[in-house]
Design an enzyme around this catalytic site. Structure first.
Site, PDB file in Angstrom:
ATOM      1  N   PRO A 168       0.782  -1.232   0.000  1.00  0.00           N
ATOM      2  CA  PRO A 168       0.000   0.000   0.000  1.00  0.00           C
ATOM      3  C   PRO A 168       0.817   1.287   0.000  1.00  0.00           C
ATOM      4  CG  PRO A 168      -0.098  -1.083   2.137  1.00  0.00           C
ATOM      5  CD  PRO A 168       0.521  -2.058   1.184  1.00  0.00           C
ATOM      6  N   ASN A 169       0.315   2.228  -0.773  1.00  0.00           N
ATOM      7  CA  ASN A 169       0.857   3.593  -0.858  1.00  0.00           C
ATOM      8  C   ASN A 169       2.171   3.708  -1.635  1.00  0.00           C
ATOM      9  OD1 ASN A 169      -1.256   4.870   0.737  1.00  0.00           O
ATOM     10  ND2 ASN A 169      -0.378   3.751   2.458  1.00  0.00           N
ATOM     11  N   ARG A 198       4.566  11.107  -2.285  1.00  0.00           N
ATOM     12  CA  ARG A 198       4.498  10.673  -0.905  1.00  0.00           C
ATOM     13  C   ARG A 198       5.813  10.908  -0.164  1.00  0.00           C
ATOM     14  NH1 ARG A 198       4.754   4.409   0.960  1.00  0.00           N
ATOM     15  NH2 ARG A 198       4.186   4.855   3.108  1.00  0.00           N
ATOM     16  N   TYR A 241      11.053   8.829   0.939  1.00  0.00           N
ATOM     17  CA  TYR A 241      10.979   7.802  -0.113  1.00  0.00           C
ATOM     18  C   TYR A 241      11.548   8.236  -1.464  1.00  0.00           C
ATOM     19  CZ  TYR A 241       7.926   5.693   3.362  1.00  0.00           C
ATOM     20  OH  TYR A 241       7.439   5.155   4.522  1.00  0.00           O
ATOM     21  N   ASN A 281       7.962  -5.826  -0.941  1.00  0.00           N
ATOM     22  CA  ASN A 281       7.930  -4.673  -0.052  1.00  0.00           C
ATOM     23  C   ASN A 281       6.469  -4.559   0.399  1.00  0.00           C
ATOM     24  OD1 ASN A 281       7.841  -2.277   1.283  1.00  0.00           O
ATOM     25  ND2 ASN A 281       8.984  -1.105  -0.253  1.00  0.00           N
ATOM     26  N   ALA A 324       3.258  -0.760   4.680  1.00  0.00           N
ATOM     27  CA  ALA A 324       2.754  -0.711   6.063  1.00  0.00           C
ATOM     28  C   ALA A 324       2.324  -2.077   6.587  1.00  0.00           C
ATOM     29  CB  ALA A 324       1.596   0.277   6.159  1.00  0.00           C
ATOM     30  N   HIS A 335       4.393  -4.350   9.114  1.00  0.00           N
ATOM     31  CA  HIS A 335       4.397  -4.226  10.575  1.00  0.00           C
ATOM     32  C   HIS A 335       3.117  -4.735  11.224  1.00  0.00           C
ATOM     33  CE1 HIS A 335       7.601  -1.721   9.157  1.00  0.00           C
ATOM     34  NE2 HIS A 335       6.761  -0.857   8.615  1.00  0.00           N
ATOM     35  N   ASP A 382       1.948 -15.617   6.948  1.00  0.00           N
ATOM     36  CA  ASP A 382       1.449 -16.993   6.809  1.00  0.00           C
ATOM     37  C   ASP A 382       1.388 -17.433   5.346  1.00  0.00           C
ATOM     38  OD1 ASP A 382       1.212 -17.240   9.531  1.00  0.00           O
ATOM     39  OD2 ASP A 382      -0.960 -17.052   9.587  1.00  0.00           O
ATOM     40  N   GLU A 385      12.851  -9.532   1.319  1.00  0.00           N
ATOM     41  CA  GLU A 385      12.118  -8.329   1.720  1.00  0.00           C
ATOM     42  C   GLU A 385      12.916  -7.076   1.347  1.00  0.00           C
ATOM     43  OE1 GLU A 385      12.247  -8.029   5.980  1.00  0.00           O
ATOM     44  OE2 GLU A 385      10.547  -6.657   6.062  1.00  0.00           O
ATOM     45  N   HIS A 390      12.805  -2.653   1.698  1.00  0.00           N
ATOM     46  CA  HIS A 390      12.201  -1.380   2.124  1.00  0.00           C
ATOM     47  C   HIS A 390      13.057  -0.243   1.605  1.00  0.00           C
ATOM     48  CE1 HIS A 390       9.277  -3.341   4.610  1.00  0.00           C
ATOM     49  NE2 HIS A 390      10.244  -4.146   5.014  1.00  0.00           N
ATOM     50  N   ARG A 438      13.619   4.076  12.160  1.00  0.00           N
ATOM     51  CA  ARG A 438      12.421   4.921  12.170  1.00  0.00           C
ATOM     52  C   ARG A 438      11.576   4.681  13.438  1.00  0.00           C
ATOM     53  NH1 ARG A 438       9.552   4.850   6.525  1.00  0.00           N
ATOM     54  NH2 ARG A 438       8.485   6.604   7.532  1.00  0.00           N
ATOM     55  N   ARG A 446       7.627   0.585  13.454  1.00  0.00           N
ATOM     56  CA  ARG A 446       8.173   0.028  12.195  1.00  0.00           C
ATOM     57  C   ARG A 446       9.293  -0.977  12.452  1.00  0.00           C
ATOM     58  NH1 ARG A 446       5.873   3.510   8.161  1.00  0.00           N
ATOM     59  NH2 ARG A 446       5.546   5.554   9.091  1.00  0.00           N
TER      60      ARG A 446
HETATM   61  C1  DQA Z   1       8.306   1.066   3.537  1.00  0.00           C
HETATM   62  C2  DQA Z   1       8.443   1.288   5.033  1.00  0.00           C
HETATM   63  C3  DQA Z   1       7.116   1.091   5.752  1.00  0.00           C
HETATM   64  O1  DQA Z   1       7.257   1.310   7.145  1.00  0.00           O
HETATM   65  C4  DQA Z   1       6.087   2.071   5.212  1.00  0.00           C
HETATM   66  O2  DQA Z   1       4.836   1.836   5.818  1.00  0.00           O
HETATM   67  C5  DQA Z   1       5.991   2.046   3.730  1.00  0.00           C
HETATM   68  C6  DQA Z   1       7.202   1.926   2.932  1.00  0.00           C
HETATM   69  C7  DQA Z   1       9.614   1.370   2.782  1.00  0.00           C
HETATM   70  O3  DQA Z   1       9.724   0.966   1.627  1.00  0.00           O
HETATM   71  O4  DQA Z   1      10.495   2.037   3.320  1.00  0.00           O
HETATM   72  O5  DQA Z   1       4.910   2.204   3.180  1.00  0.00           O
HETATM   73  O6  DQA Z   1       8.003  -0.310   3.313  1.00  0.00           O
END
Ligand code: DQA
Length: 146
Positions: free
Chosen positions: A9-10, A17, A22, A73, A76, A79, A86, A97, A99, A106, A110
């Site tokens: 998400p996002n 953003r 980012y 990735n 959010a 966390h 699962d 993974e 980020h 942070r 997180r």
């Molecule tokens: C993120 C870090 C997460 O804590 C955050 O909610 C994101 C982006 C990152 O790529 O740094 O949406 O996954």
């Protein structure tokens, strides 16, 4: 080799953003970077982005028997989502993974990564480069196994 690359998400709001965290490049630029990296490495990418936890779980389940590796990735959901953890454990597809930011430096909420518990490796705080490192790592990991 075929990799599923999941963005949560996002991340589709990149550029707009919180650019100080980012970066200024948008999501299309990230997808192009991933496609270019895969092209250079001879990896077939399947790109998936969703703002919905269940859709991410569905994508992981659908990847069973279809892809060799997963780069994820979860944004959010990293966390909060035991469901994504699962799903990764269920399919047992090697996953890495990523980020963009360094989540270890942070806010305290997180600091925990549920998805990370099912991943063989994490790359944090490297921006787009983290995805490249993840693809290279996964490729090497899978090559060593065959
Ligand atoms: C993120 C870090 C997460 O804590 C955050 O909610 C994101 C982006 C990152 O790529 O740094 O949406 O996954």
């Amino acid at each position: 080799m075929k990799f599923l690359i999941i963005n949560g998400p996002n991340l589709n709001m990149l550029g707009l953003r919180e650019p100080d965290i980012y970066g200024k490049q948008d999501f299309a630029a990230l997808e192009e970077f991933i496609r270019e990296t895969c092209r250079a490495e001879g990896v077939e990418p399947v790109l998936f982005q969703s703002n919905h936890e269940g859709a991410i779980v569905d994508a992981i389940q659908a990847a069973y028997g279809e892809v060799d590796g997963i780069v994820i990735n979860p944004a959010a959901y990293t966390h909060t989502s035991v469901a994504i953890l699962d799903a990764l454990k269920a399919v047992r597809i090697p996953a890495v993974e990523v980020h963009l930011s360094d989540i270890s430096k942070r806010e305290s909420f997180r600091q925990i990564s549920y998805a990370g518990m099912a991943c063989i490796k994490s790359f944090v705080g490297l921006g787009f480069e983290g995805y490249r490192q993840a693809i290279l790592y996964l490729k090497e990991y899978l090559s060593d196994k065959t």
